[in-house]
Design a protein around this motif. Structure first.
Motif, PDB file in Angstrom:
ATOM      1  N   UNK A  33       1.514  42.113  -1.188  1.00 53.60           N
ATOM      2  CA  UNK A  33       0.357  41.428  -1.766  1.00 53.60           C
ATOM      3  C   UNK A  33       0.296  41.806  -3.243  1.00 53.60           C
ATOM      4  N   UNK A  34       0.313  40.798  -4.119  1.00 51.55           N
ATOM      5  CA  UNK A  34       0.348  41.080  -5.559  1.00 51.55           C
ATOM      6  C   UNK A  34      -0.944  41.713  -6.046  1.00 51.55           C
ATOM      7  N   UNK A  35      -2.075  41.233  -5.519  1.00 53.81           N
ATOM      8  CA  UNK A  35      -3.359  41.741  -6.006  1.00 53.81           C
ATOM      9  C   UNK A  35      -4.443  41.481  -4.975  1.00 53.81           C
ATOM     10  N   UNK A  36      -5.145  42.540  -4.577  1.00 53.13           N
ATOM     11  CA  UNK A  36      -6.319  42.435  -3.712  1.00 53.13           C
ATOM     12  C   UNK A  36      -7.538  42.834  -4.530  1.00 53.13           C
ATOM     13  N   UNK A  37      -8.514  41.938  -4.598  1.00 54.71           N
ATOM     14  CA  UNK A  37      -9.728  42.173  -5.378  1.00 54.71           C
ATOM     15  C   UNK A  37     -10.826  42.670  -4.439  1.00 54.71           C
ATOM     16  N   UNK A  38     -11.263  43.924  -4.576  1.00 55.07           N
ATOM     17  CA  UNK A  38     -12.271  44.441  -3.647  1.00 55.07           C
ATOM     18  C   UNK A  38     -13.661  43.875  -3.926  1.00 55.07           C
ATOM     19  N   UNK A  39     -14.207  43.173  -2.940  1.00 51.68           N
ATOM     20  CA  UNK A  39     -15.580  42.663  -3.029  1.00 51.68           C
ATOM     21  C   UNK A  39     -16.013  42.175  -1.654  1.00 51.68           C
ATOM     22  N   UNK A  40     -17.309  42.045  -1.476  1.00 51.00           N
ATOM     23  CA  UNK A  40     -17.841  41.477  -0.238  1.00 51.00           C
ATOM     24  C   UNK A  40     -17.491  39.995  -0.215  1.00 51.00           C
ATOM     25  N   UNK A  41     -16.813  39.563   0.847  1.00 56.48           N
ATOM     26  CA  UNK A  41     -16.301  38.192   0.878  1.00 56.48           C
ATOM     27  C   UNK A  41     -17.120  37.239   1.736  1.00 56.48           C
ATOM     28  N   UNK A  42     -18.323  37.638   2.130  1.00 55.87           N
ATOM     29  CA  UNK A  42     -19.082  36.817   3.073  1.00 55.87           C
ATOM     30  C   UNK A  42     -20.523  36.555   2.631  1.00 55.87           C
ATOM     31  N   UNK A  43     -20.754  36.486   1.333  1.00 53.07           N
ATOM     32  CA  UNK A  43     -22.093  36.221   0.833  1.00 53.07           C
ATOM     33  C   UNK A  43     -22.312  34.726   0.605  1.00 53.07           C
ATOM     34  N   UNK A  44     -23.486  34.363   0.127  1.00 51.76           N
ATOM     35  CA  UNK A  44     -23.762  32.949  -0.158  1.00 51.76           C
ATOM     36  C   UNK A  44     -22.852  32.494  -1.297  1.00 51.76           C
ATOM     37  N   UNK A  45     -22.486  31.217  -1.323  1.00 54.11           N
ATOM     38  CA  UNK A  45     -21.536  30.744  -2.335  1.00 54.11           C
ATOM     39  C   UNK A  45     -21.966  31.003  -3.773  1.00 54.11           C
ATOM     40  N   UNK A  46     -23.279  30.930  -4.043  1.00 60.50           N
ATOM     41  CA  UNK A  46     -23.750  31.126  -5.408  1.00 60.50           C
ATOM     42  C   UNK A  46     -23.470  32.497  -5.969  1.00 60.50           C
ATOM     43  N   UNK A  47     -23.260  33.473  -5.087  1.00 65.15           N
ATOM     44  CA  UNK A  47     -23.001  34.837  -5.561  1.00 65.15           C
ATOM     45  C   UNK A  47     -21.686  34.937  -6.317  1.00 65.15           C
ATOM     46  N   UNK A  48     -20.771  34.006  -6.070  1.00 67.55           N
ATOM     47  CA  UNK A  48     -19.438  34.065  -6.677  1.00 67.55           C
ATOM     48  C   UNK A  48     -19.318  33.211  -7.933  1.00 67.55           C
ATOM     49  N   UNK A  49     -20.393  32.518  -8.290  1.00 71.05           N
ATOM     50  CA  UNK A  49     -20.321  31.602  -9.430  1.00 71.05           C
ATOM     51  C   UNK A  49     -19.981  32.343 -10.722  1.00 71.05           C
ATOM     52  N   UNK A  50     -20.592  33.506 -10.926  1.00 71.35           N
ATOM     53  CA  UNK A  50     -20.321  34.262 -12.140  1.00 71.35           C
ATOM     54  C   UNK A  50     -18.886  34.777 -12.154  1.00 71.35           C
ATOM     55  N   UNK A  51     -18.307  35.063 -10.986  1.00 74.76           N
ATOM     56  CA  UNK A  51     -16.918  35.510 -10.937  1.00 74.76           C
ATOM     57  C   UNK A  51     -15.982  34.406 -11.417  1.00 74.76           C
ATOM     58  N   UNK A  52     -16.282  33.175 -11.011  1.00 70.76           N
ATOM     59  CA  UNK A  52     -15.481  32.041 -11.481  1.00 70.76           C
ATOM     60  C   UNK A  52     -15.546  31.940 -12.994  1.00 70.76           C
ATOM     61  N   UNK A  53     -16.751  32.014 -13.533  1.00 69.78           N
ATOM     62  CA  UNK A  53     -16.930  31.936 -14.987  1.00 69.78           C
ATOM     63  C   UNK A  53     -16.169  33.053 -15.684  1.00 69.78           C
ATOM     64  N   UNK A  54     -16.267  34.261 -15.140  1.00 75.23           N
ATOM     65  CA  UNK A  54     -15.657  35.424 -15.793  1.00 75.23           C
ATOM     66  C   UNK A  54     -14.139  35.283 -15.855  1.00 75.23           C
ATOM     67  N   UNK A  55     -13.505  34.981 -14.713  1.00 74.59           N
ATOM     68  CA  UNK A  55     -12.045  34.942 -14.725  1.00 74.59           C
ATOM     69  C   UNK A  55     -11.528  33.755 -15.526  1.00 74.59           C
ATOM     70  N   UNK A  56     -12.242  32.622 -15.503  1.00 71.39           N
ATOM     71  CA  UNK A  56     -11.795  31.477 -16.292  1.00 71.39           C
ATOM     72  C   UNK A  56     -11.979  31.734 -17.783  1.00 71.39           C
ATOM     73  N   UNK A  57     -13.052  32.400 -18.159  1.00 70.46           N
ATOM     74  CA  UNK A  57     -13.236  32.767 -19.568  1.00 70.46           C
ATOM     75  C   UNK A  57     -12.125  33.700 -20.023  1.00 70.46           C
ATOM     76  N   UNK A  58     -11.841  34.715 -19.223  1.00 66.37           N
ATOM     77  CA  UNK A  58     -10.813  35.680 -19.628  1.00 66.37           C
ATOM     78  C   UNK A  58      -9.426  35.029 -19.660  1.00 66.37           C
ATOM     79  N   UNK A  59      -9.194  34.075 -18.765  1.00 63.85           N
ATOM     80  CA  UNK A  59      -7.906  33.387 -18.726  1.00 63.85           C
ATOM     81  C   UNK A  59      -7.814  32.241 -19.735  1.00 63.85           C
ATOM     82  N   UNK A  60      -8.896  32.031 -20.514  1.00 59.69           N
ATOM     83  CA  UNK A  60      -8.953  30.935 -21.493  1.00 59.69           C
ATOM     84  C   UNK A  60      -8.760  29.586 -20.820  1.00 59.69           C
ATOM     85  N   UNK A  61      -9.377  29.431 -19.641  1.00 65.23           N
ATOM     86  CA  UNK A  61      -9.276  28.191 -18.884  1.00 65.23           C
ATOM     87  C   UNK A  61     -10.629  27.504 -18.711  1.00 65.23           C
TER      88      UNK A  61
END
Length: 271
Positions: free
Chosen positions: A241-269
């Motif tokens: 496995x190249x990369x496992x990101x430790x986090x709770x994977x069973x919360x409401x969908x809105x909890x992950x919205x900021x994660x999407x923003x963060x990784x896309x910002x850092x990836x310049x996407x």
């Protein structure tokens, strides 16, 4: 710009890291199953080495921030937010590399009710950057062993993300798919891609069986994993496995919205 400090605060406030909803009792049970090589906990991984429960707990302490003491049997599991942020940074860097190469990518989830919007946001950004987002095996029937016996599921794709639905189930709005740990869906998808003459994914992004199953087959695979998912972190430690990101994977969908923003910002996407 979304800073790491803001992200860390969100991880703790949302319960993605810190004291998470996963119970210590459940986590220890999964560790015991993994140590016994029970397929329910292996998630498609075939460990190269034997892993005892104390060894797994030590691994999870370093990779996830969980308590290494086998004598602690109750309460809530913990995930170190610093480890989550560091892994998300590496995740974003890998996304940027895939975008720069216009690499074909396969997304899949066994947690569609929680993680589908997270993956869908990434899929849209990579597609806009010129990456082929693959959808092999659409409509294929997959027989998955569950606690209720063997059940037929159908491979489907929602916004570029693979998931399975119970065969014959109505595709009602708000019912994105079934929860599964099985590696069979990713095996079916990859076999379908190969059978059609490709392309094969240069990167697989997913969780549970999608993550570990793809890594076991030699594909570059990364994605989130909870404190009770030792398979993902063993796969990372053993180099599959190249990369496992430790986090709770069973919360409401809105909890992950900021994660999407963060990784896309850092990836310049970001759009």
């Amino acid at each position: 710009m979304l800073t790491t400090s803001v992200l860390r605060t969100h991880l703790l406030a949302a319960g993605l890291a810190g004291a998470v909803a996963t119970t210590r009792e459940r986590s220890l049970r999964r560790h015991r199953l993994f140590a016994a090589r029970d397929p329910r906990a292996l998630l498609g991984l075939e460990p190269e080495h034997p892993w005892s429960v104390p060894q797994l707990l030590a691994l999870m302490a370093g990779a996830c921030g969980a308590c290494p003491d086998p004598g602690r049997r109750d309460g809530r599991e913990t995930i170190d937010p610093a480890l989550t942020v560091s892994a998300l940074d590496a995740f974003a860097d890998r996304l940027a590399l895939a975008a720069a190469r216009r690499a074909p990518v396969l997304f899949g989830t066994g947690h569609p009710r929680s993680l589908l919007p997270f993956y869908a946001g990434l899929a849209a950004a990579l597609a806009a950057a010129g990456c082929p987002v693959l959808t092999p095996g659409y409509g294929r029937c997959i027989e998955v062993t569950t606690r209720f016996g063997v059940r037929p599921y159908t491979m489907s794709y929602v916004r570029g993300v693979a998931l399975v639905r119970e065969a014959g189930a109505a595709c009602a709005p708000g019912a994105p798919g079934a929860h599964t740990h099985s590696p069979l869906p990713v095996r079916v998808a990859l076999a379908a891609a190969a059978g059609a003459g490709g392309p094969l994914p240069a990167l697989v992004i997913g969780d549970h069986g999608w993550l570990c199953g793809a890594g076991q087959l030699g594909f570059d695979a990364m994605g989130p994993a909870d404190a009770d998912d030792p398979a993902a972190f063993v796969g990372q430690a053993e180099g599959r496995v190249s990369l496992a990101v430790p986090l709770d994977d069973a919360l409401r969908p809105g909890a992950y919205r900021m994660l999407t923003r963060y990784v896309l910002n850092r990836a310049c996407l970001s759009q």
